[in-house]
Design a protein around this motif. Structure first.
Motif, short mmCIF file in Angstrom:
data_model
loop_
_atom_site.label_atom_id
_atom_site.label_comp_id
_atom_site.label_asym_id
_atom_site.label_seq_id
_atom_site.Cartn_x
_atom_site.Cartn_y
_atom_site.Cartn_z
N GLY A 159 98.57 -18.14 97.75
CA GLY A 159 97.68 -16.99 97.65
C GLY A 159 98.24 -15.77 98.35
O GLY A 159 98.22 -14.66 97.80
N GLN A 160 98.77 -15.96 99.56
CA GLN A 160 99.36 -14.83 100.29
C GLN A 160 100.57 -14.29 99.55
O GLN A 160 100.76 -13.07 99.47
CB GLN A 160 99.75 -15.26 101.70
CG GLN A 160 98.58 -15.41 102.63
CD GLN A 160 99.00 -15.86 104.02
OE1 GLN A 160 99.90 -16.65 104.18
NE2 GLN A 160 98.31 -15.34 105.02
N HIS A 200 101.24 -14.31 96.31
CA HIS A 200 100.84 -13.53 95.14
C HIS A 200 100.14 -12.23 95.53
O HIS A 200 100.29 -11.22 94.84
CB HIS A 200 99.99 -14.36 94.19
CG HIS A 200 100.79 -15.38 93.45
ND1 HIS A 200 101.72 -15.05 92.48
CD2 HIS A 200 100.85 -16.73 93.55
CE1 HIS A 200 102.30 -16.14 92.02
NE2 HIS A 200 101.79 -17.18 92.67
N SER A 201 99.40 -12.26 96.61
CA SER A 201 98.76 -11.04 97.08
C SER A 201 99.80 -9.99 97.47
O SER A 201 99.71 -8.83 97.06
CB SER A 201 97.86 -11.37 98.27
OG SER A 201 97.28 -10.20 98.79
N THR A 220 100.86 -6.48 95.50
CA THR A 220 100.85 -5.17 96.16
C THR A 220 102.18 -4.45 95.96
O THR A 220 102.21 -3.24 95.70
CB THR A 220 100.55 -5.35 97.66
OG1 THR A 220 99.27 -5.96 97.80
CG2 THR A 220 100.55 -4.02 98.39
N GLU A 250 97.61 -9.37 89.99
CA GLU A 250 98.23 -10.44 90.77
C GLU A 250 97.73 -10.43 92.22
O GLU A 250 97.50 -11.48 92.81
CB GLU A 250 99.76 -10.33 90.75
CG GLU A 250 100.42 -11.51 91.42
CD GLU A 250 101.89 -11.68 91.09
OE1 GLU A 250 102.46 -12.66 91.58
OE2 GLU A 250 102.46 -10.84 90.36
N HIS A 251 97.54 -9.25 92.78
CA HIS A 251 97.01 -9.14 94.14
C HIS A 251 95.61 -9.76 94.20
O HIS A 251 95.32 -10.56 95.10
CB HIS A 251 96.95 -7.68 94.58
CG HIS A 251 96.27 -7.47 95.89
ND1 HIS A 251 96.88 -7.73 97.08
CD2 HIS A 251 95.00 -7.07 96.18
CE1 HIS A 251 96.01 -7.49 98.07
NE2 HIS A 251 94.88 -7.08 97.54
N ALA A 252 94.76 -9.43 93.24
CA ALA A 252 93.39 -9.97 93.23
C ALA A 252 93.40 -11.49 93.05
O ALA A 252 92.65 -12.20 93.73
CB ALA A 252 92.58 -9.32 92.10
N GLY A 260 95.81 -13.51 93.95
CA GLY A 260 96.30 -14.06 95.22
C GLY A 260 95.22 -14.10 96.28
O GLY A 260 95.08 -15.10 97.00
N GLU A 261 94.45 -13.04 96.39
CA GLU A 261 93.35 -13.00 97.35
C GLU A 261 92.31 -14.07 97.04
O GLU A 261 91.80 -14.73 97.94
CB GLU A 261 92.70 -11.61 97.37
CG GLU A 261 93.56 -10.53 97.99
CD GLU A 261 93.78 -10.73 99.46
OE1 GLU A 261 92.81 -10.94 100.21
OE2 GLU A 261 94.96 -10.70 99.88
N TYR A 299 93.70 -17.48 98.05
CA TYR A 299 93.68 -17.61 99.51
C TYR A 299 92.27 -17.93 100.00
O TYR A 299 92.07 -18.85 100.80
CB TYR A 299 94.20 -16.33 100.17
CG TYR A 299 94.21 -16.43 101.67
CD1 TYR A 299 95.32 -16.93 102.33
CD2 TYR A 299 93.11 -16.03 102.44
CE1 TYR A 299 95.34 -17.04 103.71
CE2 TYR A 299 93.12 -16.14 103.81
CZ TYR A 299 94.23 -16.64 104.45
OH TYR A 299 94.24 -16.76 105.82
#
Length: 101
Positions: free
Chosen positions: A10-11, A13-14, A18, A39-41, A43-44, A47
């Motif tokens: 998750g981290q 991909h976050s 970004t 991708e950021h969303a 990943g979050e 996580y």
């Protein structure tokens, strides 16, 4: 590949999202900007899901450990009591690590 959520993945991909979003913003490439945001969303979300699962797992360990400890104490089974105490403590630690922010 594991289907369970992972804090590490998750981290990754976050952060990657970004970076991609930033590159899109700097170059004016809207597709990169949107791809990075997505991708950021994702990943979050992964996580947070992993964190929630870890907290629930800790709760289960804490409760079942307490149960084993009490049963061991009542029956005089020192091994069960010690194992229960260890599992309870592991659950407490797991809850602390995964405490929602």
């Amino acid at each position: 590949m594991s289907s369970e959520p992972s804090k590490t993945t998750g981290q990754y991909h976050s952060i990657k999202g970004t970076v991609v979003e930033t590159i899109g913003n700097l170059t004016g490439a809207e597709s990169w900007t949107q791809s990075g945001k997505q991708e950021h969303a994702a990943g979050e979300a992964e996580y947070n899901a992993a964190q929630a699962k870890g907290y629930v797992d800790g709760t289960v360990d804490r409760a079942s450990g307490k149960y084993d400890s009490v049963v061991g104490a009542v029956t005089g089974d020192k091994t069960q009591q010690a194992t229960g105490n260890a599992r309870h403590d592991k659950g407490v630690a797991q809850q602390e690590i995964n405490k929602p922010q």
